[in-house]
Design an enzyme around this catalytic site. Structure first.
Site: not given
Lengths: 311, 311
Positions: A24, A220, A251, A260
């Site tokens: 996701r 992150h 993002c 990430n």
């Protein structure tokens, strides 16, 4: 394959639950649309590597995240995993919750912001307006016996506002817990945090009555700090850590918020520390190598690169 | 420029000395020979950013490390820094020591191995033969009032031998201290260590009577573990940390041993923890961006990439 040597350290948990966000959070900003069948295979491979929580998709409006517009088609393709693997999905509002529950989702997540600037950028609402929007989502999800996670972005710094007061983060965390969220995920969306800040916020949350076993961390690697911050959180008793297979993701609304924490880099450290994750690092690495081939570029995970390096 | 927010953590040192290895360890494996003037400018820029220990070059035989064959030409070009900055140089043997002392070097380093396989690969000697070779180097350097560092490779794992027994590492450390080395640098040459292993080895060294204030740590980021391992070492009281500006470097004789810990990623963490380093992160990042331009490829440091990212 090389594996880390195991040397335990005192004061750390015996087991960590990895909350895998690659399918996701990792994929949502990919420019080229990934075929639904590839996503389904990715999720099956992640589960087969031993991950027990694999976030599957998001029921946001397709206009906002075109990459995840296939949620209705994808979710039924992975539900065979549902007996052994938790498959959380993001739900931004009641309409999203309806879509998720109609497909049988048992774990949902709302996503709040610790700062006004990011609430405006990501949700076009104030922090309080966003919480008001989530309240009926959470209560209806609980009424339907679903587990609810509350994501909280920008807990350690904000690209527009800079430092984020701890009290502000604690207040939104309390609001999410009070409305019924089963767990929180504290996001360092722009990757600026350092270990002292992590320990301090976790301490403040404890003081405010938020139990550590309901807190997950989501770091992150923008400045290379994700794993050190994870270590600080583990020392504080946190046992849920978000990570993205192969280090996929970022993002779109947060400047420089690339990267990430890679699940493989996390698993390397946890295995070395003798902390059980249930994950087969070889299988997971093979999955990330396969996914990198699908996306046409190498994984940013250092562990994936090292383990898949051909000498 | 973005800087980390400062939140101290208890139990960490107030100040850390960064031992900058970019100009030597970072450059030595570059295929294209870097002009001497560029190296001299690199070292001057590193010093201007506030680093107080900048390893300058190596007096190995030019045949073995062609990149550093210009040691005699380079060292005089940076000696103007000598009043305020330590400029250590590597010396493999007495001939190297003679060359270094003749040029006025005040800080030298020998490089031993914790394993037989790497001693053979790197020095074509057994561990004991290498130590015997270093003994007169160290005693003569001390007699000339030079400070001596003893590097120790493969302290946490070896590409040929796998796990390295702690007692074996302790034994070589003791030998280096006993022959007069002022400090040690514990190298995780292939980057496999995790924080529990770091704490365990440091504890064993203390038990063996090696004081922590004479121990530096030298981590590689091959599996993304360098900064977590550094954090573990800081918690143990270590105050000397090796790092390479921009993450330059690797080791040609160690499989997959890419990536020194990037100085910028280290400084980000230390600044965030309120630990004084004396380094200006903006100036250091600008130096690494400049050096990356000289080398024709981007820095692998995440902090350098984030801070130099053009939105």
């Amino acid at each position: 394959m090389t594996l880390p040597m195991v040397v335990r350290a005192p004061g750390l948990p015996a087991r960590v639950r990895i909350y895998e966000v690659g399918a996701r959070d990792g994929l949502q900003n990919e420019k080229g649309v990934v075929p639904t069948e590839v996503k389904a295979e990715f999720i099956h491979r992640l589960a087969a590597s031993g991950l027990t929580t694999v976030e599957a998709t998001s029921f946001v409006h397709p206009k906002w995240v075109p990459q995840l517009a296939d949620a209705e088609a994808l979710f039924p393709q992975v539900q065979d995993l549902g007996d052994t693997v938790d498959l959380p999905v993001l739900v931004p509002n009641e309409r999203g919750l309806d879509r998720a529950l109609a497909l049988g989702a048992r774990h949902v997540a709302v996503f709040a912001s610790a700062t006004e600037s990011f609430a405006k950028a990501n949700l076009n609402r104030t922090v309080d307006e966003a919480l008001a929007m989530f309240e009926p989502v959470v209560s209806r999800a609980k009424a339907a016996d679903a587990q609810v996670r509350g994501y909280l972005s920008m807990c350690f710094g904000d690209p527009w506002e800079g430092a984020v007061p701890e009290a502000q983060v604690v207040k939104v965390c309390r609001a999410l817990i009070d409305m019924g969220c089963d767990e929180l995920s504290l996001g360092d969306t722009i990757g600026v945090a350092t270990p002292g800040q992590v320990a301090s916020l976790l301490g403040a949350l404890n003081t405010a009555g938020v139990p550590t076993d309901r807190i997950g961390v989501h770091f992150h690697d923008t400045y290379g700090q994700a794993l050190s911050n994870t270590l600080a959180a583990l020392r504080h008793g946190v046992t849920t850590v978000d990570a993205s297979a192969g280090g996929l993701g970022g993002c779109p609304y947060a400047k420089s918020a690339t990267g990430n924490l890679a699940t493989e880099d996390l698993v390397w450290m946890l295995q070395g520390l003798g902390i059980d994750t249930g994950v087969d690092l070889s299988a997971l690495t093979a999955t990330s190598v396969w996914m990198a081939e699908q996306l046409g570029r190498p994984s940013p995970s250092r562990t994936v690169r090292a383990l898949s390096h051909k000498d």
